[in-house]
Design a protein around this motif. Structure first.
Motif, PDB file in Angstrom:
ATOM      1  N   ALA A   1     -43.080  17.016  58.612  1.00 52.19           N
ATOM      2  CA  ALA A   1     -43.187  17.190  57.356  1.00 52.19           C
ATOM      3  C   ALA A   1     -41.577  17.475  56.800  1.00 52.19           C
ATOM      4  N   PHE A   2     -40.889  18.268  57.541  1.00 47.39           N
ATOM      5  CA  PHE A   2     -39.589  18.598  57.230  1.00 47.39           C
ATOM      6  C   PHE A   2     -38.619  17.499  57.135  1.00 47.39           C
ATOM      7  N   LEU A   3     -38.656  16.705  58.256  1.00 49.27           N
ATOM      8  CA  LEU A   3     -37.964  15.501  58.408  1.00 49.27           C
ATOM      9  C   LEU A   3     -38.598  14.493  57.430  1.00 49.27           C
ATOM     10  N   GLY A   4     -39.656  14.349  57.147  1.00 54.92           N
ATOM     11  CA  GLY A   4     -40.145  13.505  55.821  1.00 54.92           C
ATOM     12  C   GLY A   4     -39.410  13.872  54.767  1.00 54.92           C
ATOM     13  N   GLY A   5     -39.277  15.192  54.520  1.00 58.59           N
ATOM     14  CA  GLY A   5     -39.021  15.773  53.046  1.00 58.59           C
ATOM     15  C   GLY A   5     -37.202  15.017  53.268  1.00 58.59           C
ATOM     16  N   ILE A   6     -36.488  15.341  54.460  1.00 55.28           N
ATOM     17  CA  ILE A   6     -35.159  14.716  54.510  1.00 55.28           C
ATOM     18  C   ILE A   6     -35.288  13.069  54.215  1.00 55.28           C
ATOM     19  N   GLY A   7     -36.060  12.403  54.687  1.00 55.11           N
ATOM     20  CA  GLY A   7     -36.161  11.109  54.407  1.00 55.11           C
ATOM     21  C   GLY A   7     -36.414  10.758  52.928  1.00 55.11           C
ATOM     22  N   PHE A   8     -37.298  11.531  52.432  1.00 60.76           N
ATOM     23  CA  PHE A   8     -37.359  11.197  50.893  1.00 60.76           C
ATOM     24  C   PHE A   8     -36.238  11.279  50.128  1.00 60.76           C
ATOM     25  N   ALA A   9     -35.597  12.478  50.333  1.00 63.95           N
ATOM     26  CA  ALA A   9     -34.538  12.882  49.659  1.00 63.95           C
ATOM     27  C   ALA A   9     -33.137  11.544  49.621  1.00 63.95           C
ATOM     28  N   ALA A  10     -33.145  11.534  51.126  1.00 63.73           N
ATOM     29  CA  ALA A  10     -31.959  10.589  51.178  1.00 63.73           C
ATOM     30  C   ALA A  10     -32.239   9.145  50.673  1.00 63.73           C
ATOM     31  N   SER A  11     -33.581   8.869  50.712  1.00 64.48           N
ATOM     32  CA  SER A  11     -33.794   7.312  50.136  1.00 64.48           C
ATOM     33  C   SER A  11     -33.975   7.222  48.622  1.00 64.48           C
ATOM     34  N   GLY A  12     -34.358   8.570  48.267  1.00 64.51           N
ATOM     35  CA  GLY A  12     -34.411   8.588  46.722  1.00 64.51           C
ATOM     36  C   GLY A  12     -32.890   8.523  45.842  1.00 64.51           C
ATOM     37  N   ILE A  13     -32.409   9.468  46.548  1.00 64.57           N
ATOM     38  CA  ILE A  13     -30.874   9.519  45.951  1.00 64.57           C
ATOM     39  C   ILE A  13     -29.983   8.277  46.124  1.00 64.57           C
ATOM     40  N   THR A  14     -30.164   7.795  47.253  1.00 71.26           N
ATOM     41  CA  THR A  14     -29.159   6.508  47.371  1.00 71.26           C
ATOM     42  C   THR A  14     -29.778   5.283  46.646  1.00 71.26           C
ATOM     43  N   TRP A  15     -31.256   5.281  46.391  1.00 70.51           N
ATOM     44  CA  TRP A  15     -31.696   4.444  45.598  1.00 70.51           C
ATOM     45  C   TRP A  15     -31.174   4.451  44.075  1.00 70.51           C
TER      46      TRP A  15
END
Length: 404
Positions: A310-324
């Motif tokens: 879940a921690f890693l998933g939060g990292i992924g969501f943040a990175a993908s959303g900000i770059t998008w």
């Protein structure tokens, strides 16, 4: 510094608005349930909010490109403050009527359809291109913190003073946000019809769709988000607490959600400093981490490992959303940005209720763990699939990957 620029007023207005929006679902749920004693009433009120939001998003994008975005934000937040204030008055005075609260919820949902495209579109007007990713990282970090704190604050307010007063506080927040947005610098309308052309918002909507389809790097990612929201939001919200509670108790689910929020905050802070050369490629690769929690849930991993994923998933969501968000703001023409953003929002939001409705029957047929596992696999495939398109892989920012 971002917070010493015109961006400061927008940031503060958005913060106040987001805090109220995060509090409202909890406050409204308890207030409607207390007033009606019928869970069905709450479902109708929530549907009245979501329905016009989805139906009017494309129109909201057209308005966000046709009118000055500062004006759209001020008017929409004034209207939201009025509707929330009326909901609070109805509940506090004991005059609850389903049709009345539902109608006000309908009006509030309609206003949000005009708010989100304008908010996304105005950021490039307030900061330099070099600062777009930092601005989006700051907004993402704040949003994550608010989503954690907002429901907690709302719960405390409901216990202390009641749901009606909590909604009244939300109304005041919307009005305060309108004042802050009113302090933004005046900018001309992003898109003005050429001389002799009859103005028409629906024509603008069609033109926005044409622009969106022509962006070979944008529509594959937007479609990926549609699939991701379809297979993630409902299963995570419904199967997550159910399966975790059965194995490790209800408290374990709270730990998992907290670690996910920490991951969102940590990556948002990192993205404030990190600049990537190819944002969509980086975002898609990082976004695939979001599949981990569902896969871990489906495999029946214990709370420790589920929390790690879940921690890693939060990292992924943040990175993908900000770059998008940064890619849209940097590479979509300013005159069409709100319309393109509204199409992206519509695809993302429309998938959520579909997934929420389907997950129950699917779990009853094949079992919750199996559904969670396959949803995680589909999530990972959808996150990575846009990389098959060369424009997605090669879209570049103006800077090399570095930490500053």
């Amino acid at each position: 510094m971002l917070l010493h620029s015109p961006f400061r007023s927008f940031y503060l207005g958005r913060l106040v608005s987001m805090l109220g929006s995060a509090m409202t679902p909890v406050a409204l749920a308890f207030a409607v349930l207390d007033a009606s004693g019928d869970a069905g009433h709450l479902g109708i009120v929530l549907a009245c909010q979501m329905g016009p939001h989805l139906a009017l998003l494309l129109l909201g994008g057209a308005v966000g490109d046709r009118l000055p975005r500062r004006t759209v934000l001020v008017v929409a937040h004034l209207g939201a403050g009025l509707t929330q204030g009326l909901v609070a008055y109805v509940l506090l005075t004991g005059n609850y009527r389903l049709w009345l609260v539902g109608g006000l919820a309908f009006a509030g949902g309609a206003l949000t359809a005009f708010t989100s495209p304008a908010q996304r579109g105005i950021v490039p007007e307030l900061v330099a291109p070099d600062d777009l990713q930092r601005a989006n990282s700051l907004l993402a970090a704040t949003r994550s913190a608010v989503l954690v704190l907002g429901p907690t604050v709302a719960g405390l307010l409901v216990v202390a003073v009641g749901g009606g007063w909590a909604i009244a506080g939300d109304a005041v927040g919307f009005l305060a946000a309108a004042v802050l947005f009113g302090r933004l610098p005046a900018t001309p309308a992003p898109s003005t019809p050429p001389p002799g052309r009859r103005p028409g918002l629906w024509r603008d909507v069609r033109e926005g769709w044409t622009v969106f389809v022509a962006l070979a790097w944008a529509w594959p990612v937007a479609l990926a988000y549609f699939v991701i929201n379809l297979v993630n939001t409902g299963p995570w919200q419904i199967l997550g607490p159910t399966l975790t509670g059965e194995r490790d108790g209800e408290a374990a689910w709270g730990v998992v959600l907290s670690l996910r929020a920490v991951g969102l905050l940590v990556m948002s802070a990192v993205m404030y400093r990190l600049v990537v050369r190819r944002p969509l490629r980086f975002g898609r690769l990082a976004g695939a981490l979001g599949a981990g929690p569902l896969i871990a849930l489906g495999l029946g991993l214990d709370t420790y490992w589920l929390a790690v994923f879940a921690f890693l998933g939060g990292i992924g969501f943040a990175a993908s959303g900000i770059t998008w968000d940064t890619a849209l703001q940097r590479h979509v023409d300013r005159a069409a940005l709100a319309r393109v953003s509204s199409i992206d929002d519509l695809l993302s939001f429309a998938a959520i209720p579909v997934g929420q409705v389907l997950v129950g029957p699917l779990a009853a047929r094949w079992g919750g763990a199996t559904v969670a596992l396959w949803c995680g696999i589909v999530f990972a495939v959808a996150a990575l699939a846009p990389l098959a398109a060369r424009p997605v892989r090669t879209l570049e920012s103006d800077h090399l990957s570095t930490v500053r």
